[in-house]
Design an enzyme around this catalytic site. Structure first.
Site, PDB file in Angstrom:
ATOM      1  N   ARG A  75      -4.163  11.791 -24.879  1.00  0.00           N
ATOM      2  CA  ARG A  75      -3.597  12.510 -26.044  1.00  0.00           C
ATOM      3  C   ARG A  75      -3.692  11.712 -27.341  1.00  0.00           C
ATOM      4  O   ARG A  75      -3.994  12.279 -28.389  1.00  0.00           O
ATOM      5  CB  ARG A  75      -2.107  12.780 -25.792  1.00  0.00           C
ATOM      6  CG  ARG A  75      -1.899  13.868 -24.805  1.00  0.00           C
ATOM      7  CD  ARG A  75      -0.580  14.600 -25.011  1.00  0.00           C
ATOM      8  NE  ARG A  75      -0.585  15.720 -24.088  1.00  0.00           N
ATOM      9  CZ  ARG A  75      -0.022  15.684 -22.881  1.00  0.00           C
ATOM     10  NH1 ARG A  75       0.611  14.623 -22.476  1.00  0.00           N
ATOM     11  NH2 ARG A  75      -0.100  16.724 -22.082  1.00  0.00           N
ATOM     12  N   LYS A 184      -0.365   7.031  -7.585  1.00  0.00           N
ATOM     13  CA  LYS A 184       0.897   7.404  -6.957  1.00  0.00           C
ATOM     14  C   LYS A 184       1.912   7.747  -8.052  1.00  0.00           C
ATOM     15  O   LYS A 184       1.748   7.257  -9.161  1.00  0.00           O
ATOM     16  CB  LYS A 184       1.368   6.302  -6.029  1.00  0.00           C
ATOM     17  CG  LYS A 184       2.204   5.190  -6.694  1.00  0.00           C
ATOM     18  CD  LYS A 184       2.914   4.350  -5.687  1.00  0.00           C
ATOM     19  CE  LYS A 184       4.385   4.589  -5.674  1.00  0.00           C
ATOM     20  NZ  LYS A 184       5.125   3.963  -6.779  1.00  0.00           N
ATOM     21  N   ASP A 213      -2.549   3.442  -3.327  1.00  0.00           N
ATOM     22  CA  ASP A 213      -1.302   2.743  -3.034  1.00  0.00           C
ATOM     23  C   ASP A 213      -1.668   1.284  -3.276  1.00  0.00           C
ATOM     24  O   ASP A 213      -2.344   0.668  -2.442  1.00  0.00           O
ATOM     25  CB  ASP A 213      -0.878   2.951  -1.576  1.00  0.00           C
ATOM     26  CG  ASP A 213       0.444   2.269  -1.296  1.00  0.00           C
ATOM     27  OD1 ASP A 213       0.596   1.097  -1.683  1.00  0.00           O
ATOM     28  OD2 ASP A 213       1.326   2.893  -0.681  1.00  0.00           O
ATOM     29  N   HIS A 214      -1.282   0.758  -4.430  1.00  0.00           N
ATOM     30  CA  HIS A 214      -1.871  -0.539  -4.819  1.00  0.00           C
ATOM     31  C   HIS A 214      -1.521  -1.664  -3.853  1.00  0.00           C
ATOM     32  O   HIS A 214      -2.209  -2.678  -3.807  1.00  0.00           O
ATOM     33  CB  HIS A 214      -1.535  -0.894  -6.278  1.00  0.00           C
ATOM     34  CG  HIS A 214      -0.154  -1.418  -6.489  1.00  0.00           C
ATOM     35  ND1 HIS A 214       0.938  -0.607  -6.601  1.00  0.00           N
ATOM     36  CD2 HIS A 214       0.312  -2.685  -6.607  1.00  0.00           C
ATOM     37  CE1 HIS A 214       2.013  -1.359  -6.771  1.00  0.00           C
ATOM     38  NE2 HIS A 214       1.659  -2.624  -6.788  1.00  0.00           N
ATOM     39  N   LYS A 218      -3.757  -5.469  -2.095  1.00  0.00           N
ATOM     40  CA  LYS A 218      -3.327  -6.878  -2.144  1.00  0.00           C
ATOM     41  C   LYS A 218      -3.973  -7.627  -0.982  1.00  0.00           C
ATOM     42  O   LYS A 218      -3.948  -7.148   0.154  1.00  0.00           O
ATOM     43  CB  LYS A 218      -1.799  -6.969  -2.048  1.00  0.00           C
ATOM     44  CG  LYS A 218      -1.065  -6.388  -3.271  1.00  0.00           C
ATOM     45  CD  LYS A 218       0.440  -6.515  -3.116  1.00  0.00           C
ATOM     46  CE  LYS A 218       1.206  -5.748  -4.177  1.00  0.00           C
ATOM     47  NZ  LYS A 218       1.408  -6.444  -5.425  1.00  0.00           N
ATOM     48  N   GLU A 252      12.565  -6.830  -5.692  1.00  0.00           N
ATOM     49  CA  GLU A 252      12.179  -7.178  -7.072  1.00  0.00           C
ATOM     50  C   GLU A 252      13.387  -7.716  -7.819  1.00  0.00           C
ATOM     51  O   GLU A 252      14.522  -7.329  -7.519  1.00  0.00           O
ATOM     52  CB  GLU A 252      11.676  -5.928  -7.794  1.00  0.00           C
ATOM     53  CG  GLU A 252      10.455  -5.304  -7.160  1.00  0.00           C
ATOM     54  CD  GLU A 252      10.003  -4.075  -7.934  1.00  0.00           C
ATOM     55  OE1 GLU A 252       9.244  -4.253  -8.889  1.00  0.00           O
ATOM     56  OE2 GLU A 252      10.440  -2.965  -7.586  1.00  0.00           O
ATOM     57  N   ASP A 271       9.961   5.782  -4.600  1.00  0.00           N
ATOM     58  CA  ASP A 271       9.122   4.901  -5.410  1.00  0.00           C
ATOM     59  C   ASP A 271       8.451   3.815  -4.566  1.00  0.00           C
ATOM     60  O   ASP A 271       7.313   3.427  -4.845  1.00  0.00           O
ATOM     61  CB  ASP A 271       9.997   4.255  -6.496  1.00  0.00           C
ATOM     62  CG  ASP A 271       9.203   3.425  -7.494  1.00  0.00           C
ATOM     63  OD1 ASP A 271       8.191   3.938  -8.001  1.00  0.00           O
ATOM     64  OD2 ASP A 271       9.575   2.268  -7.753  1.00  0.00           O
ATOM     65  N   HIS A 276       4.471   2.269  -0.381  1.00  0.00           N
ATOM     66  CA  HIS A 276       4.098   0.864  -0.168  1.00  0.00           C
ATOM     67  C   HIS A 276       4.662   0.317   1.144  1.00  0.00           C
ATOM     68  O   HIS A 276       3.938  -0.264   1.953  1.00  0.00           O
ATOM     69  CB  HIS A 276       4.635  -0.021  -1.297  1.00  0.00           C
ATOM     70  CG  HIS A 276       4.194   0.406  -2.670  1.00  0.00           C
ATOM     71  ND1 HIS A 276       2.941   0.905  -2.926  1.00  0.00           N
ATOM     72  CD2 HIS A 276       4.835   0.395  -3.868  1.00  0.00           C
ATOM     73  CE1 HIS A 276       2.838   1.169  -4.220  1.00  0.00           C
ATOM     74  NE2 HIS A 276       3.968   0.877  -4.805  1.00  0.00           N
ATOM     75  N   LYS A 376      15.596  -3.027  -6.610  1.00  0.00           N
ATOM     76  CA  LYS A 376      15.412  -3.687  -7.908  1.00  0.00           C
ATOM     77  C   LYS A 376      16.629  -4.553  -8.201  1.00  0.00           C
ATOM     78  O   LYS A 376      17.695  -4.341  -7.633  1.00  0.00           O
ATOM     79  CB  LYS A 376      15.224  -2.632  -8.989  1.00  0.00           C
ATOM     80  CG  LYS A 376      13.949  -1.808  -8.769  1.00  0.00           C
ATOM     81  CD  LYS A 376      13.412  -1.236 -10.047  1.00  0.00           C
ATOM     82  CE  LYS A 376      12.172  -0.384  -9.821  1.00  0.00           C
ATOM     83  NZ  LYS A 376      10.925  -1.173  -9.765  1.00  0.00           N
ATOM     84  N   LYS A 381      12.031 -11.943  -6.297  1.00  0.00           N
ATOM     85  CA  LYS A 381      10.899 -11.056  -6.055  1.00  0.00           C
ATOM     86  C   LYS A 381      10.269 -11.543  -4.765  1.00  0.00           C
ATOM     87  O   LYS A 381       9.880 -12.719  -4.656  1.00  0.00           O
ATOM     88  CB  LYS A 381       9.882 -11.120  -7.193  1.00  0.00           C
ATOM     89  CG  LYS A 381       8.703 -10.184  -6.962  1.00  0.00           C
ATOM     90  CD  LYS A 381       7.877  -9.986  -8.220  1.00  0.00           C
ATOM     91  CE  LYS A 381       6.638  -9.121  -7.974  1.00  0.00           C
ATOM     92  NZ  LYS A 381       6.939  -7.705  -7.806  1.00  0.00           N
TER      93      LYS A 381
HETATM   94  C1  BG6 Z   1       5.172   0.543  -8.219  1.00  0.00           C
HETATM   95  C2  BG6 Z   1       6.561   1.075  -8.453  1.00  0.00           C
HETATM   96  O1  BG6 Z   1       4.450   1.407  -7.393  1.00  0.00           O
HETATM   97  O2  BG6 Z   1       5.254  -0.730  -7.603  1.00  0.00           O
HETATM   98  C3  BG6 Z   1       7.361   0.110  -9.294  1.00  0.00           C
HETATM   99  O3  BG6 Z   1       6.491   2.338  -9.110  1.00  0.00           O
HETATM  100  C4  BG6 Z   1       7.361  -1.260  -8.684  1.00  0.00           C
HETATM  101  O4  BG6 Z   1       8.701   0.572  -9.473  1.00  0.00           O
HETATM  102  C5  BG6 Z   1       5.941  -1.698  -8.370  1.00  0.00           C
HETATM  103  O5  BG6 Z   1       7.960  -2.156  -9.603  1.00  0.00           O
HETATM  104  C6  BG6 Z   1       5.954  -2.979  -7.581  1.00  0.00           C
HETATM  105  O6  BG6 Z   1       4.651  -3.457  -7.474  1.00  0.00           O
HETATM  106  P1  BG6 Z   1       4.379  -4.995  -7.236  1.00  0.00           P
HETATM  107  O7  BG6 Z   1       2.913  -5.079  -7.058  1.00  0.00           O
HETATM  108  O8  BG6 Z   1       4.908  -5.713  -8.430  1.00  0.00           O
HETATM  109  O9  BG6 Z   1       5.163  -5.350  -6.014  1.00  0.00           O
END
Ligand code: BG6
Length: 521
Positions: A75, A184, A213-214, A218, A252, A271, A276, A376, A381
């Site tokens: 946008r 996601k 799904d990142h 990893k 986190e 989330d 994950h 959170k 972390k």
């Molecule tokens: C995301 C969530 O998918 O993953 C976030 O939406 C979260 O809320 C994040 O903070 C965590 O990713 P990572 O790679 O920092 O563990």
């Protein structure tokens, strides 16, 4: 033909690769097919923080084919030059390898274009088609298209429909492949995920869909399968005869930061747990696949979810715990309570911590509890999987006051990346004291390399056409089914104890009722 390989670009040290035996075998597959990547939502946060730096690293590492084109579609108003300047600024701020080198940047910048777009307007998708067609004509290797959906999720269906209307769907593309990468969350509950899937499958069959799904990108997560299936010593004990419980943590320290608007409608279960954390569970619990083929692996992962006992509404109080952070101090500074965060409702009932117990009803795992937790504003972390083994059957060692602890294998995902095994050892001396010691492996020192960021791997894999690290619809749907009773209960019943944990702690005390053996964060 196998892809050619180049030496990994993320060289944490200065010695040449060949001189260091720890780095032998470190390679990154070059991408053979050039394509045009269209980033929908290119003016957003994800693009500047994750996607653009990943593209840059692929370019820097010589992994991106020379004719790859990048098109931003969003946008915010930019012309091509303005968008290139914007990208340069963002790379300077967010690149993992420091500010971009000028000469190298030019070779990428010349392949970047931008379309200022209203997603509801078909004319902008026609403009995109014209741009892609024109680029395809110019390039001898044209025709391949990767559509990356990095917009807020409510826009996904609209983009997919517009792609079809503009004849940008795979069947209208006679010159090359067309794939779609979908960020996601894939849906916000079972019904919305199914509705989204119906839209997706009208245009893209499953072989062209890359759901992100990142966590799967990893390195230590990819290593779970290698640990299990490239070694003989773990698999014989990887079952109910030897494993007492498995706990998976994704903790986190950050709060919701600027994402209150999204997060308040989501919560920790949607989330983090549904995607994950459950993907980690699947990798720990799956059977060995018959091959390294993407679908052989994804079928085994799906079978884990299929075997998890479906919770009923009446089970929720026994298998799930929720929490919400209150006011407190983080790193010596005052931290807001969740309900005071920007864009969060002042009476919000959204959980910022969730813990769930699942049981897998199959031959390997019957009666072994899997405890999952994510939250959170916790003490540290830390993402990890801890496999706790059964206690020894007969006490032979140790003075009577010594506790003989069970063995624990910890797969550390972040921030530490490695594997740690706890076992009991005799304390030196004439007495028979026993105490726990650790055998540690750390990726950084083991391979002398920094793990490449997940998005780099995932974008590269989508270009290569490798779906292994992307979630398949059957598993996504089943994961939603499994969390649905919890979601429904939590939506229907307010938790009057909220906020129920302090920032910087272990989460709500009620989590201990679910499981008394949580590893301290
Ligand atoms: C995301 C969530 O998918 O993953 C976030 O939406 C979260 O809320 C994040 O903070 C965590 O990713 P990572 O790679 O920092 O563990």
């Amino acid at each position: 033909m196998p892809d050619a390989v180049v030496t990994q670009a993320h060289d944490a040290g200065s010695r040449p690769a060949a001189a260091n035996p720890l780095r032998s075998g470190l390679t990154t597959g070059r991408i053979s097919d050039a394509c045009n990547i269209v980033f929908f939502g290119a003016s957003g946060d994800l693009f500047k923080r994750m996607l653009l730096p990943a593209i840059w690293e692929l370019h820097r590492g010589g992994i991106l084919p020379a004719q790859t084109g990048i098109i931003g579609f969003a946008r915010t108003a930019f012309d091509d030059a303005g968008f290139r300047d914007y990208c340069h600024e963002q790379l300077t701020a967010f690149s993992t390898s420091g500010p971009p080198d000028d000469e190298l940047w030019k070779t990428l910048a010349e392949r970047i274009s931008y379309i200022t777009a209203d997603f509801t307007d078909p004319a902008h998708f026609t403009q995109l088609k014209d741009l892609l067609d024109a680029r395809d004509k110019k390039s001898s290797k044209g025709g391949n298209r990767l559509f990356y959906l990095a917009t807020p999720p409510p826009v996904f269906p609209q983009i997919i429909r517009q792609l079809q209307t503009a004849k940008l769907d795979p069947h209208s593309n006679k010159k090359g492949w067309t794939r779609v990468v979908i960020e996601k969350p894939f849906g916000t509950d079972l019904a919305s995920a199914r509705a989204l899937q119906r839209e997706v499958e009208q245009v893209f069959d499953e072989s062209r869909v890359y759901r992100i799904d990142h966590y799967l990108g990893k390195e230590p997560v990819q290593d779970i399968m290698a640990l299990r299936f490239a070694n003989t010593i773990f698999e014989p004990v990887w079952n109910r005869n030897y494993v007492d419980s498995v706990q998976i943590t994704a903790a986190e320290t950050l709060g919701v930061e600027e994402r209150g608007g999204y997060y308040d409608g989501a919560g920790a279960l949607r989330d983090m747990i549904q995607n994950h954390v459950m993907n980690l569970l699947a990798l720990v619990a799956m059977e060995p696949p018959s091959s390294n083929d993407a679908d052989a692996i994804r079928t085994e992962k799906y079978k884990v979810f299929a075997a998890i006992r479906q919770p009923k509404l009446e089970d929720v109080a026994q298998i799930a715990v929720r929490g919400q952070y209150g006011k407190g101090t983080v790193d010596g500074k005052p931290a807001k309570e969740y309900r005071e965060e920007d864009d969060v409702r002042p009476d919000s009932n959204t959980e910022t911590f969730a813990a769930v117990k699942f049981e897998i009803e199959n031959w390997r795992w019957a009666s072994v509890p899997f405890y999952l937790r994510s939250g959170k504003r916790l003490a540290r972390k830390r993402s990890e999987i801890a496999v706790t083994f059964k206690s020894v059957p007969h006490r032979l060692y140790g003075e009577s006051t010594d506790a003989i602890e069970p063995n624990v294998l910890v797969l550390k995902i972040q921030p530490d990346e490695g594997i740690s095994m706890r076992f009991e050892a005799k304390v030196p001396g004439s007495k028979q004291h026993i105490r726990s010691v650790f055998m540690d492996f750390n990726y950084g020192t083991g391979f002398r390399i920094e793990s490449p960021p997940a998005y780099e791997r995932l974008i590269g894999d989508a270009m290569r056409g490798d779906q292994t690290l992307f979630t398949r619809w059957d598993a996504v749907e089943r994961a939603w089914e499994l969390v649905t009773p919890i979601l429904e209960t939590w939506l229907a019943e307010r938790d009057s104890s909220f906020p129920n944990y302090l920032p910087g702690g272990q989460g709500p005390a009620t989590a201990d009722k679910l499981f008394s053996g949580w590893r301290p964060l």
